[in-house]
Design a protein around this motif. Structure first.
Motif, PDB file in Angstrom:
ATOM      1  N   LYS A 133      10.184  -1.795   3.305  1.00  0.00           N
ATOM      2  CA  LYS A 133       9.179  -0.681   3.329  1.00  0.00           C
ATOM      3  C   LYS A 133       9.975   0.688   3.260  1.00  0.00           C
ATOM      4  N   LYS A 166       0.637  -1.273   0.157  1.00  0.00           N
ATOM      5  CA  LYS A 166       0.104   0.182   0.142  1.00  0.00           C
ATOM      6  C   LYS A 166       0.853   1.364   0.045  1.00  0.00           C
ATOM      7  N   GLU A 224       5.168  -1.851   1.713  1.00  0.00           N
ATOM      8  CA  GLU A 224       4.333  -0.539   1.825  1.00  0.00           C
ATOM      9  C   GLU A 224       5.173   0.708   1.582  1.00  0.00           C
TER      10      GLU A 224
END
Length: 332
Positions: A279, A219, A262
């Motif tokens: 991430k 995301k 993410e």
């Protein structure tokens, strides 16, 4: 174990099993792979091989002229394993008293183009478009048992497509993702592309998951323009001495995975190959990325190497505080 050359027939094998009832199976052209799949999965074996060429009758007792089956749809079910779908062949079988799917089926079915905003589409080959969003969907001749689900909040700004290149493919795009024009996805047999919420993509983005591959984008990732993401080699590579395949793709090869955690920023004209990226990392412009990269890193170059660790980033060019770099920094 059945391999991809056999498993590509799984959608038509399911159709045969659904409709054949107590009839005998006729193959219009032989296929050992289809034979193996039908027998292993459903214990169905063909009774005859149909042909339109008289000289092929010399191959064995199971060979029959196609014309021998005229008006006998109550006795026989016909499958066409290798001939490409054609309206001419369909019309011929219908003139013999057979109805598509109920009495005969092509393994290589008609290529279908579904417009943007297609919803709740299901076909006999097991393809399901829950929602295409603003993407055009192309179902290739061997697409089957595949799933497309683009959240209705996703924005695509034009000339973007999803191509399903084989069976048991899946693409999932979660809410609030944004795509600039000319974005294209290709998903091949037994592969999957997952894009998690709030990720954004510049123009001319391409992602291709070849057989047995996974592409997963976390995301809140951000992709600049003209970026290519390729999982898998797309062709077979063999060792000369052992004659063994070096890049096996089925049932799944983790070496073919592309997994971005993410909040990863991928800059202009990068190429992403098999890799994991931690991430809050940054991939520099023009990088060719392969391998494992830690979280909070900057990686640049061809091949990409880590140049800095312990960083994060904000979408805003005017950010002055690390709290603007994501939810996990709000308490800093």
């Amino acid at each position: 174990m059945l391999y991809l050359d056999a498993l590509k027939f799984e959608p038509v094998a399911n159709i045969i099993n659904k409709y054949i009832k107590n009839r005998k199976l006729v193959l219009l052209g032989d296929s050992l792979n289809l034979r193996n799949l039908l027998f292993e999965k459903y214990q169905i074996s063909p009774e005859y091989i149909a042909t339109s060429v008289k000289s092929k009758l010399d191959k064995g007792k199971e060979y029959r002229m196609l014309s021998d089956f005229v008006g006998k749809s109550d006795e026989f079910y016909i499958c066409i394993p290798y001939l490409q779908y054609s309206e001419e062949m369909k019309a011929k079988l219908e003139s013999y008293g057979y109805k598509e799917f109920k009495d005969f089926a092509f393994a290589y079915h008609q290529r279908k183009v579904l417009p943007a905003y297609t919803k709740d589409y299901v076909d006999e080959y097991g393809n399901k478009v829950i929602s295409a969003g603003q993407f055009k969907v192309i179902l290739s001749a061997m697409a089957g048992n595949s799933i497309i689900n683009v959240d209705e909040s996703v924005i695509s700004k034009g000339n973007s497509s999803i191509v399903i290149g084989g069976c048991n493919s899946e693409i999932l795009i979660e809410e609030q993702c944004v795509f600039e024009p000319n974005v294209h996805f290709e998903v091949f047999p037994y592969s999957k592309i997952i894009i998690h919420a709030r990720s954004t993509f510049g123009h001319d983005f391409t992602a291709r998951a070849t057989a047995g591959c996974l592409i997963e984008i976390g995301k809140d990732c951000m992709f600049s323009d003209v970026i290519e993401v390729y999982a898998g080699d797309g062709h077979s590579i063999f060792d000369m001495k052992s004659h063994t395949r070096l890049n096996e793709c089925y049932p799944h090869n983790k070496k073919n995975e592309i997994i971005l955690a993410e909040h990863v920023w991928v800059e202009l004209r990068s190429i992403i190959l098999a890799c994991t990226i931690g991430k809050h990392s940054i991939i520099g412009a023009g990088a060719v990325v392969k391998g494992n990269f830690p979280k909070h890193c900057v990686a640049v170059g061809n091949p990409a190497v880590v140049k800095k660790i312990g960083i994060t980033w904000s979408r805003s060019n005017y950010a002055q505080n690390i709290i603007e770099c994501g939810d996990e920094f709000k308490n800093y």
